[in-house]
Write a protein that holds these residues in place. Structure first.
Motif, PDB file in Angstrom:
ATOM      1  N   GLY A 127      36.163  38.946  48.807  1.00 30.77           N
ATOM      2  CA  GLY A 127      37.185  37.945  47.981  1.00 30.77           C
ATOM      3  C   GLY A 127      37.047  36.686  48.418  1.00 30.77           C
ATOM      4  N   SER A 128      36.289  36.355  49.338  1.00 32.62           N
ATOM      5  CA  SER A 128      35.900  34.743  49.598  1.00 32.62           C
ATOM      6  C   SER A 128      35.492  34.200  48.119  1.00 32.62           C
ATOM      7  N   TYR A 129      34.763  34.659  47.161  1.00 39.06           N
ATOM      8  CA  TYR A 129      34.455  34.263  46.027  1.00 39.06           C
ATOM      9  C   TYR A 129      34.531  35.109  44.916  1.00 39.06           C
ATOM     10  N   SER A 130      34.746  34.595  43.712  1.00 38.58           N
ATOM     11  CA  SER A 130      35.233  35.119  42.564  1.00 38.58           C
ATOM     12  C   SER A 130      33.885  35.995  41.948  1.00 38.58           C
ATOM     13  N   GLY A 131      32.937  35.478  42.298  1.00 39.73           N
ATOM     14  CA  GLY A 131      31.719  36.204  41.664  1.00 39.73           C
ATOM     15  C   GLY A 131      30.272  35.452  42.198  1.00 39.73           C
ATOM     16  N   ASN A 148      34.054  39.958  41.148  1.00 35.06           N
ATOM     17  CA  ASN A 148      35.023  40.735  41.888  1.00 35.06           C
ATOM     18  C   ASN A 148      35.943  41.524  40.814  1.00 35.06           C
ATOM     19  N   SER A 149      35.992  42.763  40.926  1.00 32.40           N
ATOM     20  CA  SER A 149      36.895  43.519  39.922  1.00 32.40           C
ATOM     21  C   SER A 149      38.411  43.087  40.034  1.00 32.40           C
ATOM     22  N   ARG A 150      38.763  42.542  41.059  1.00 29.54           N
ATOM     23  CA  ARG A 150      40.336  42.090  41.310  1.00 29.54           C
ATOM     24  C   ARG A 150      40.407  40.786  40.603  1.00 29.54           C
ATOM     25  N   SER A 151      39.263  40.166  40.090  1.00 27.87           N
ATOM     26  CA  SER A 151      39.701  38.535  39.756  1.00 27.87           C
ATOM     27  C   SER A 151      39.113  38.596  37.973  1.00 27.87           C
ATOM     28  N   SER A 152      39.884  39.473  37.408  1.00 31.91           N
ATOM     29  CA  SER A 152      39.275  39.713  36.098  1.00 31.91           C
ATOM     30  C   SER A 152      39.249  38.465  35.256  1.00 31.91           C
TER      31      SER A 152
END
Lengths: 314, 366
Positions: free
Chosen positions: B99-103, B117-121
Motif C-alpha cells: 500500500g505504499s504505492y498505488s501502482g 494495487n487492487s484496493r486502489s481502483s
C-alpha cells in the motif's frame, strides 16, 4: 295481522336443503320463539328473513310486502341482534349506535336522539363515550342490542342474545325484550336456554332438518306429549345414584340425575302409576327423599321427544 | 351519503395515537437508516488523495524513459507523483502490495507493464489513463509526427458527456421516495383485510342487514382507506421534507398523482387477492408479492441497469414504475413517465376492483 309470513321457504346448498319448504307466520306484537338444534335451519331462516342470503325458493312477506321485491323497505323495518357480537371495538358505544342507525337513513338531531335513546334503553347512557373493549360481556351484549333498535324496527330478530353473560345482564336483556315488545315491536327470539323461551315467548316453533315440526303456544306444544309425565324427586344427596335399577321399572322412560341440584328427574308413561315403586327403589339404595313433584312435560321434554336431541347438547 | 358514512367510519377506526405514531415512525426511521447506511452508493464525488506511482525504465537505450519524463513534466499531472525505481520488479511490486504505492509501471521496449494495487481502483484508472495517453503519443513520435506537446492541453481533445442530469438524488432523497412507495405498497396487506375484518367482527351482518347496497359498502370502505392512506403518506412526505430535507421536486401535483395512483393500486391489489385467494392464504400471497416487489423495485437499494438477474426483473415490479417515474419527474422534470406509471397503476387497480366487485356480488355475504 301478520308481521312476517314465510311461504314454503327453501334454501338449498347444492342438493342439501338447509331450510325445506318452511311455512310459518309471526303475528304483530308477538315474541316468537324459534327453537332448533344446531343445523336445524334456524340461522339460515333468520339470515333469509334479514336478507343476508338469497332465497332458493318460496317467499317472505314482511308487513304484507314481498321482501325480494321490496328489499329496502324490508331491511328498514327489521333490526337484527346477531348471535355473535357485531360492534366496532375502536368506536365508542355512542359512535357504534349512531353509525348503524345512520345507515337506516336517520340524520342530524333525530339520529343523535335515537342513538341516545337506544343507549338509555339498554342502560349504557353513562358509557356512551366509552369503548366496547373496556366493557364487560354483558355490556357488550346490551350494546349489540342498542345497535339493532335505534332505528325502531317493526320486527326485531334476536339470535341468542344472552349467550355467555352474567345473570344481572341476562335479566336486564330479558326485561328489555319484554319492554321492546310492550312498546310495539314484534320479536323473533332464539335461545339455547329453554327457560328463557318458556318465560318470554308467546308462541314457539320447533325446527328440525329445515322444517317446522311443531308450532304453537307453550300449552299447545306441551299438549302434544300426552302419553308422558314427569316426576321430579329432590334428595339429600344424588351423588353415586345408580340409575339402572330405576330404569328397569316398567313404565320408566328416562332417568336423569342432577348432582348439583340433588334431584332426580324421571319421565314415565302417562297412564301408569309407578311412583311407589320408584320411591321404594330409591329407599332401597339408601337415598333420603326430601320432596316429590309430579308434573306435565316441560318444553325441554317436548323438544327432546320431538327432535330426539337436547337443545343445549345439540 | 352511505358511502361517506362508511368512509368516515374507516377513518374513525384509526384514531389510536400510539398506532399512528408507530405507523409514522416506521417509514421515517427506515428512511434515516437506509439513507445513512447507503449514502456512499449515492455519492457522486470521491475524494482521491496524492497518487504515488513507481516506474522503472528497462528500455535498451533509455529513450522511452526520456520521453516519459518529458511527458510527465509537460502534462502537469497534479497530485500524481511518479518516482523512478531502480530496484527489481519484485521489490517494486512489494511496495505496491503493502500500500505504499498505488501502482508500478515498468517501461520496456514492448511498452508498459502496469501493476496496480487492487484496493486502489480509482487511482489505477487515473494512472492507466496517463499511461495510455503517453503510449499514444510515443507511437506518434515513432511514426515521425512529433506532436507539439506544448499545444496539447490535457482534456481539450476529449469531450465528456454525462448521460444523467447534473442534479442526482442523494441517498436520503432516493430513500424518501423509495420508502414512501414501499410503505404505500404495504397498505395492500391492510386492504386484504378490509372486507375480511368486517366478517371476523361480525359487523358484516349488520352492514348487510341495513338498507344499503354491497356496492356502497365496498366503495365506502375503499374511499375511506384511500383518504386515510393519502393523509398518512402526506405526513410521511412532510416529515421527510422538513426533517431530512428530502427532495420531492417542484411538480408536487404530478408527484401526488403517482402516489395516489399507487395507493389505489395497492388497495385494489390487496382487496383483489383477498377475494381470489380466500382465507388466511391470501395474507401470505399478498406479503410475498409485496416483498418481491420491494426487492426488485429498488426499495432496499437502487437497482442499476447492468443486465443482471435483478435488473432484468426490476421492470416488472410495480414499485419500479412508480420509483422511476418519480425520479424522472423530480430530477428530470419528465411528466410523461409519471403519467404512464399512474395509468399503469390505475389500470391494474381498475382490473382488480372489477374482479373483487364481481366476486363479492356472487358471494353470500360480503
Amino acid at each position: 295481522m301478520n308481521v312476517l309470513q314465510l311461504k314454503k321457504l327453501t334454501k338449498k346448498y347444492g342438493e342439501f336443503a338447509a331450510v325445506d319448504q318452511l311455512t310459518l307466520a309471526v303475528q304483530e306484537g308477538e315474541i316468537f320463539g324459534l327453537l332448533g338444534a344446531n343445523g336445524a335451519g334456524k340461522s339460515t331462516t333468520i339470515n333469509m328473513i334479514a336478507s343476508l342470503i338469497p332465497i332458493t325458493k318460496g317467499e317472505i312477506e314482511l308487513l304484507g310486502k314481498n321482501i325480494a321485491k321490496n328489499g329496502k323497505f324490508a331491511k328498514s323495518n327489521i333490526g337484527i341482534v346477531p348471535q355473535e357480537l357485531a360492534i366496532y371495538e375502536d368506536m365508542t358505544a355512542y359512535e357504534n349506535v349512531r353509525f348503524f342507525a345512520g345507515l337506516y337513513g336517520l340524520r342530524g338531531p333525530e339520529l343523535k336522539r335515537r342513538a341516545e335513546e337506544a343507549l338509555a334503553f339498554t342502560g349504557l347512557s353513562d358509557k356512551h363515550r366509552s369503548y366496547p373493549r373496556d366493557f364487560s360481556g354483558g355490556m357488550k351484549r346490551r350494546l349489540n342490542i342498542a345497535c339493532a333498535i335505534a332505528h325502531r324496527p317493526k320486527l326485531i330478530i334476536m339470535d341468542e342474545p344472552t349467550v355467555g353473560i352474567d345473570p344481572h345482564s341476562r335479566n336486564y336483556i330479558l326485561n328489555s325484550v319484554r319492554k321492546l315488545n310492550e312498546m310495539g315491536s314484534t320479536i323473533i327470539y332464539t335461545s339455547h336456554y329453554m327457560e328463557e323461551v318458556e318465560e318470554l315467548c308467546t308462541r314457539i316453533a320447533i325446527l328440525d332438518h329445515g322444517k317446522v315440526i311443531a308450532e304453537g303456544t307453550k300449552a299447545q306444544l306441551k299438549s302434544i306429549i300426552t302419553d308422558q309425565k314427569e316426576i321430579r324427586i329432590d334428595v339429600r344427596s344424588a351423588t353415586g345414584l345408580d340409575t339402572r335399577k330405576l330404569s328397569e321399572i316398567a313404565g320408566v322412560r328416562t332417568v336423569t340425575v342432577n348432582d348439583e341440584q340433588n334431584s332426580v328427574s324421571i319421565s314415565t308413561d302417562a297412564e301408569v302409576n309407578i311412583l311407589n315403586r320408584i320411591i321404594q327403589g330409591l329407599m332401597a339404595a339408601d337415598i333420603e327423599i326430601r320432596s316429590v313433584e309430579e308434573s306435565q312435560p316441560s318444553l325441554e321434554t317436548v323438544f327432546l321427544t320431538l327432535t330426539g336431541r337436547s337443545l343445549r347438547d345439540s | 351519503m352511505n358511502i361517506w358514512r362508511i368512509a368516515v367510519k374507516e377513518l374513525m377506526m384509526f384514531r389510536d395515537v400510539k398506532m399512528l405514531v408507530f405507523m409514522l415512525a416506521t417509514p421515517v426511521l427506515l428512511m434515516l437508516i437506509m439513507g445513512s447506511l447507503l449514502s456512499s452508493a449515492f455519492n457522486g464525488s470521491v475524494a482521491v488523495g496524492d497518487i504515488r506511482v513507481l516506474y522503472s525504465d528497462h528500455s535498451e537505450d533509455g529513450s522511452i524513459g526520456a520521453d516519459w519524463e518529458l511527458w510527465l513534466r509537460q502534462s502537469g499531472t497534479e497530485n500524481m507523483v511518479f518516482e523512478k525505481f531502480e530496484g527489481s520488479d519484485a521489490e517494486a511490486m512489494e511496495g505496491v502490495r503493502d500500500g505504499s504505492y498505488s501502482g508500478y509501471a515498468a517501461l520496456n521496449p514492448s511498452g508498459f507493464h502496469y501493476y496496480g494495487n487492487s484496493r486502489s481502483s480509482i487511482e489505477n484508472s487515473m494512472v492507466s489513463g496517463i499511461l495510455s495517453a503517453f503510449a499514444d503519443r510515443y507511437k506518434l513520435s515513432i511514426a515521425g509526427a512529433e506532436p507539439e506537446l506544448e499545444s496539447m492541453v490535457p482534456g481539450s481533445y476529449v469531450k465528456e458527456t454525462r448521460l444523467k442530469g447534473s442534479h442526482m438524488p442523494a441517498a436520503m432523497d432516493y430513500f424518501a421516495v423509495a420508502v414512501t412507495t414501499m410503505i404505500i405498497l404495504y397498505s395492500a396487506a391492510t386492504a386484504g383485510n378490509l372486507i375480511d375484518s368486517e366478517r371476523t367482527r361480525n359487523t358484516a351482518i349488520r352492514l348487510l342487514a341495513s338498507p344499503i347496497s354491497k356496492g356502497e359498502i365496498f366503495v365506502g370502505k375503499i374511499v375511506g382507506t384511500m383518504v386515510l392512506n393519502a393523509g398518512f403518506i402526506a405526513m410521511i412526505m412532510l416529515i421527510s421534507k422538513y426533517m431530512y430535507d428530502a427532495n420531492w421536486g417542484d411538480n408536487l401535483p404530478m408527484v401526488w398523482l403517482v402516489l395516489l395512483s399507487e395507493i389505489a393500486f395497492a388497495l385494489s391489489l390487496g382487496l383483489g387477492i383477498s377475494y381470489i385467494v380466500k382465507g388466511k392464504a391470501s395474507g401470505i400471497v399478498i406479503m410475498t408479492i409485496i416483498q418481491l416487489a420491494c426487492f426488485f423495485g429498488g426499495s432496499y437499494y437502487r437497482i442499476e441497469d447492468n443486465g443482471d438477474f435483478v435488473s432484468m426483473l426490476a421492470p416488472y415490479s410495480p414499485l419500479t414504475w412508480s420509483n422511476e417515474a418519480l425520479m424522472d419527474l423530480i430530477y428530470g422534470g419528465e411528466t410523461g413517465a409519471a403519467i404512464t406509471a399512474s395509468a399503469l397503476n390505475l389500470g391494474v387497480a381498475a382490473a382488480m376492483l372489477l374482479i373483487s366487485a364481481v366476486m363479492m356480488r356472487r358471494r353470500e355475504g360480503l
